[in-house]
Write an enzyme that holds these catalytic residues in place. Structure first.
Site, mmCIF file in Angstrom:
data_model
loop_
_atom_site.group_PDB
_atom_site.id
_atom_site.type_symbol
_atom_site.label_atom_id
_atom_site.label_comp_id
_atom_site.label_asym_id
_atom_site.label_seq_id
_atom_site.Cartn_x
_atom_site.Cartn_y
_atom_site.Cartn_z
ATOM 1 N N LYS A 207 26.225 -23.461 30.209
ATOM 2 C CA LYS A 207 26.859 -23.669 28.990
ATOM 3 C C LYS A 207 28.117 -22.631 28.729
ATOM 4 C CE LYS A 207 27.276 -22.815 24.915
ATOM 5 N NZ LYS A 207 28.393 -22.260 24.387
ATOM 6 N N GLU A 283 23.480 -9.546 29.238
ATOM 7 C CA GLU A 283 24.663 -8.555 29.420
ATOM 8 C C GLU A 283 25.489 -8.812 28.115
ATOM 9 O OE1 GLU A 283 26.590 -9.722 33.179
ATOM 10 O OE2 GLU A 283 24.885 -8.505 34.191
ATOM 11 N N CYS A 317 34.462 -6.200 28.146
ATOM 12 C CA CYS A 317 33.229 -5.699 27.603
ATOM 13 C C CYS A 317 33.056 -4.330 27.990
ATOM 14 C CB CYS A 317 32.176 -6.343 27.968
ATOM 15 S SG CYS A 317 31.965 -6.499 30.058
ATOM 16 N N GLU A 419 31.604 -2.597 17.652
ATOM 17 C CA GLU A 419 32.446 -3.146 19.012
ATOM 18 C C GLU A 419 33.424 -4.000 18.054
ATOM 19 O OE1 GLU A 419 31.033 -6.480 21.211
ATOM 20 O OE2 GLU A 419 31.687 -5.511 22.938
HETATM 21 P P1 NAD Z 1 29.012 -14.719 21.871
HETATM 22 O O1 NAD Z 1 27.679 -14.176 21.945
HETATM 23 O O2 NAD Z 1 29.648 -15.096 20.486
HETATM 24 O O3 NAD Z 1 29.029 -16.105 22.669
HETATM 25 C C1 NAD Z 1 28.308 -16.074 24.067
HETATM 26 C C2 NAD Z 1 27.954 -17.397 24.476
HETATM 27 O O4 NAD Z 1 26.827 -17.706 23.774
HETATM 28 C C3 NAD Z 1 28.718 -18.666 24.006
HETATM 29 O O5 NAD Z 1 28.973 -19.601 25.084
HETATM 30 C C4 NAD Z 1 28.250 -19.317 22.867
HETATM 31 O O6 NAD Z 1 28.382 -20.513 22.614
HETATM 32 C C5 NAD Z 1 26.816 -18.819 23.132
HETATM 33 N N1 NAD Z 1 25.695 -18.978 21.867
HETATM 34 C C6 NAD Z 1 26.080 -18.345 20.727
HETATM 35 N N2 NAD Z 1 24.824 -18.401 20.011
HETATM 36 C C7 NAD Z 1 24.008 -18.997 20.796
HETATM 37 C C8 NAD Z 1 22.693 -19.244 20.405
HETATM 38 N N3 NAD Z 1 21.878 -18.888 19.181
HETATM 39 N N4 NAD Z 1 21.998 -19.910 21.467
HETATM 40 C C9 NAD Z 1 22.603 -20.065 22.855
HETATM 41 N N5 NAD Z 1 23.926 -19.901 23.014
HETATM 42 C C10 NAD Z 1 24.569 -19.275 22.082
HETATM 43 O O7 NAD Z 1 29.947 -13.959 22.654
HETATM 44 P P2 NAD Z 1 31.699 -13.983 22.977
HETATM 45 O O8 NAD Z 1 32.290 -13.769 21.619
HETATM 46 O O9 NAD Z 1 31.795 -15.431 23.688
HETATM 47 O O10 NAD Z 1 32.067 -13.057 23.956
HETATM 48 C C11 NAD Z 1 32.221 -11.616 23.608
HETATM 49 C C12 NAD Z 1 31.163 -10.567 23.631
HETATM 50 O O11 NAD Z 1 30.391 -10.744 24.948
HETATM 51 C C13 NAD Z 1 31.476 -9.025 23.370
HETATM 52 O O12 NAD Z 1 30.429 -8.840 22.604
HETATM 53 C C14 NAD Z 1 31.312 -8.594 24.690
HETATM 54 O O13 NAD Z 1 31.175 -7.324 24.474
HETATM 55 C C15 NAD Z 1 30.349 -9.358 25.316
HETATM 56 N N6 NAD Z 1 30.578 -9.258 26.863
HETATM 57 C C16 NAD Z 1 29.542 -8.538 27.326
HETATM 58 C C17 NAD Z 1 29.809 -8.396 28.818
HETATM 59 C C18 NAD Z 1 28.600 -7.548 29.858
HETATM 60 O O14 NAD Z 1 28.594 -7.752 30.962
HETATM 61 N N7 NAD Z 1 27.905 -6.787 29.210
HETATM 62 C C19 NAD Z 1 30.729 -9.214 29.701
HETATM 63 C C20 NAD Z 1 31.477 -10.022 28.595
HETATM 64 C C21 NAD Z 1 31.429 -9.960 27.259
HETATM 65 O O1 6OD Z 2 32.648 -7.068 37.141
HETATM 66 C C1 6OD Z 2 31.607 -7.729 36.910
HETATM 67 O O2 6OD Z 2 30.563 -8.199 37.604
HETATM 68 C C2 6OD Z 2 31.514 -8.122 35.433
HETATM 69 N N1 6OD Z 2 30.145 -8.505 35.065
HETATM 70 C C3 6OD Z 2 32.314 -7.468 34.423
HETATM 71 C C4 6OD Z 2 32.361 -7.880 33.102
HETATM 72 C C5 6OD Z 2 33.427 -7.597 32.254
HETATM 73 C C6 6OD Z 2 33.336 -7.825 30.949
HETATM 74 O O3 6OD Z 2 34.334 -8.386 30.268
#
Ligand code: NAD
Ligand code: 6OD
Length: 515
Positions: A207, A283, A317, A419
């Site tokens: 998804k 993550e 992230c 954040e």
């Molecule tokens: P988000 O949590 O809003 O959405 C992520 C995904 O989850 C989307 O596909 C969304 O449609 C889905 N989603 C939302 N609610 C849901 C539910 N109740 N059930 C199932 N699916 C659901 O995140 P975002 O805004 O897309 O991304 C930004 C965030 O992601 C930031 O907080 C960032 O730090 C984090 N992030 C973390 C990492 C990591 O590796 N730790 C990497 C990239 C981004």
């Molecule tokens: O490098 C990766 O494997 C990884 N998961 C990066 C995440 C980036 C976040 O925005």
């Protein structure tokens, strides 16, 4: 139109919209992005669609099929059938070859993937070409290699009859894996999950984020071209709650869920996964510190911090939003980072002088700008930025914000604690090593940190004490995919990368053979 530029077949991931598609754009300039289920691009059963807008100018650039329960049911059923079909019967060597074929297929469609990523995110073309797409392909190769080379354990045991027994371990796929993805580096983050899941012999239902549907759909074409059996890779577009995301994570036939996104969403997914006691890998968000000691290589620290704060318009992230600088170099550092921030020219992705793109959406821009306002209310000194840049008329409706630096906030300020996920940071001076370690750890998050110093002993000491899943010393976002990746505290549950991905995407089975 992208479809014509790349000669994509009409039966591919993207098609022209139907005449009644809910868009105000001329018909020939809007793509229609479909699900990919059981090896075919399909629309939703109830013809539900949503608009995808360009971050550059807020124009509708695509209509996207929105999946409901029916599409998730179909995709999960296809994924289950594939496990029992030809996919489940492949030898490890055959699966590894297919993973390489997918990576090669992505390389062949390199420009298409770059275009899809850039269209959805508005990021500079060079970023997508240097990061998203090469890492997307590498994610298939590296995990094929890991799976091929991972050893198994064997224990010889004594038995009363003196003949003994052998215990050995084999790895088995866990089944259908639900993959929930964010929008910030779409192809990299999706394949970071899909690569190991498939290499381990699972099937997936992905998804993608509603903001970035294109490259996941395009990958379906590559899967078919590479000869991956139908039903192994499925994509259902849609939103989270009461949409494809929720229906996928609550589906009884999904064996494990891997998620990247916000911490609050991760908690909701964990609740969903508890129904049926499915495994989760999460993550999530971060509020990452950079710690800059006075003995560092100053230019390297500035270059690295410029990237960690402003790359991808701050939507990484692992990016830095809190910078701690040892007092003797504090003023010099703030001035150098200010000059760097002010040199970042916002503009179109393909323009070679563009230094920064827009945020992903108007909604995200509202969130980031609310923090810009809050910073001032909380007493920040705005070193640079804090607003919206002047853009040419054709880009004025895009999600642009200025790269922003603050100083002078208390450690309790929400801008220092929460954040933001934008191109901004707070810089604070410190005097002692113990003090800065305590400051860095004073957060509910624990994803990543950077430490800048030429004192080797201190580098090791501080890196060990900072509470984060990854600590970079004198670098940032330098990735070896064999290493453990994930977050501490509220930034994640579990580790992926190298053999650690195998812990999630496979189950160990012990076989005890009496001799
Ligand atoms: P988000 O949590 O809003 O959405 C992520 C995904 O989850 C989307 O596909 C969304 O449609 C889905 N989603 C939302 N609610 C849901 C539910 N109740 N059930 C199932 N699916 C659901 O995140 P975002 O805004 O897309 O991304 C930004 C965030 O992601 C930031 O907080 C960032 O730090 C984090 N992030 C973390 C990492 C990591 O590796 N730790 C990497 C990239 C981004
Ligand atoms: O490098 C990766 O494997 C990884 N998961 C990066 C995440 C980036 C976040 O925005």
């Amino acid at each position: 139109m992208a479809q014509e530029r790349h000669g994509r077949p009409a039966a591919g991931a993207f098609v022209r919209p139907t005449p009644n598609s809910p868009t105000n754009r001329p018909e020939n300039s809007v793509l229609h992005v479909r699900h990919f289920i059981n090896g075919e691009h399909v629309t939703s059963s109830q013809a539900r669609v949503f608009d995808k807008r360009s971050p550059l100018d807020n124009r509708v650039i695509a209509t996207v099929a929105e999946g409901g329960r029916a599409e998730i049911d179909q995709a999960v059923a296809a994924a289950r059938a594939a496990l029992r079909g030809p996919w489940g019967k492949l030898t490890l060597a055959q699966r590894v070859d297919l993973m390489y074929a997918v990576a090669d297929g992505m390389q062949k469609r390199f420009d298409d993937f770059v275009e899809a990523e850039v269209a959805d995110t508005g990021m500079p073309t060079t970023l997508a070409a240097h990061l998203n797409v090469p890492r997307g392909a590498a994610n298939f190769k590296i995990f094929a290699d890991v799976v091929k080379n991972v050893p198994s354990e064997l224990f010889e045991m004594a038995t009363p009859d003196g003949r003994g027994a052998l215990n050995y371990t084999v790895r088995r796929p866990v089944g259908v894996v639900g993959v929930i993805c964010p929008w910030n580096v779409p192809l990299l983050l999706m394949t970071w999950k899909v690569g190991p899941a498939l290499a381990c012999g699972n099937t997936v239902v992905v998804k993608p984020s509603e903001e970035t549907p294109q490259s996941a759909a395009l990958l379906g074409e590559v899967m078919n071209e590479a000869g991956v059996p139908k039903g192994v890779y499925n994509v259902v577009h849609g939103f989270g709650p009461d949409s494809a995301g929720e229906f996928l994570t609550t589906h009884a036939d999904v064996a494990a869920i891997t998620f990247t996104g916000e911490t609050r969403t991760g908690a909701a997914i964990m609740r969903a996964a508890s129904n049926g006691a499915r495994a989760v890998s999460l993550e999530m968000g971060g509020k990452n510190p950079a710690i800059v000691f006075a003995d560092c290589d100053f230019d390297a620290a500035i270059e690295g911090t410029m990237r960690s704060v402003f790359a991808n318009c701050g939507q990484v992230c692992l990016g830095t939003e809190r910078v701690y600088v040892e007092r003797p170099i504090f003023d010099k550092f703030v001035q150098a980072l200010k000059r760097g921030a002010e040199s970042l020219k916002p503009g179109r992705p393909e323009d070679p002088v563009t230094g920064i793109g827009p945020l992903i959406s108007q909604e995200h821009r509202r969130k980031v700008l609310s923090y810009y306002k809050k910073a001032v209310e909380e007493g920040a000194t705005v070193v640079t930025g804090g607003g919206v840049p002047q853009m040419p008329a054709e880009l004025r409706d895009g999600s642009w914000v200025e790269p922003t630096i603050w100083t002078g906030l208390p450690d309790s300020a929400s801008v220092v604690r929460e954040e933001i996920f934008g191109p901004c940071c707070h810089i604070r001076p410190f005097d002692r090593e113990e003090e800065v370690v305590a400051l860095a750890n004073d957060t509910s998050y624990g994803l990543a940190a950077s430490v800048w110093t030429n004192d080797l002993a201190r580098a090791h000491r501080v890196a060990a004490e900072v509470e984060a899943g990854v600590v970079w010393v004198n670098s940032w976002f330098l990735r070896d995919l064999r290493t453990a990746f994930g977050g501490s505290k509220q930034s994640g549950i579990g580790r992926e990368g190298g053999v650690h991905s195998l812990e999630f995407y496979t189950e160990l089975k012990n076989i005890c053979v009496k001799l």
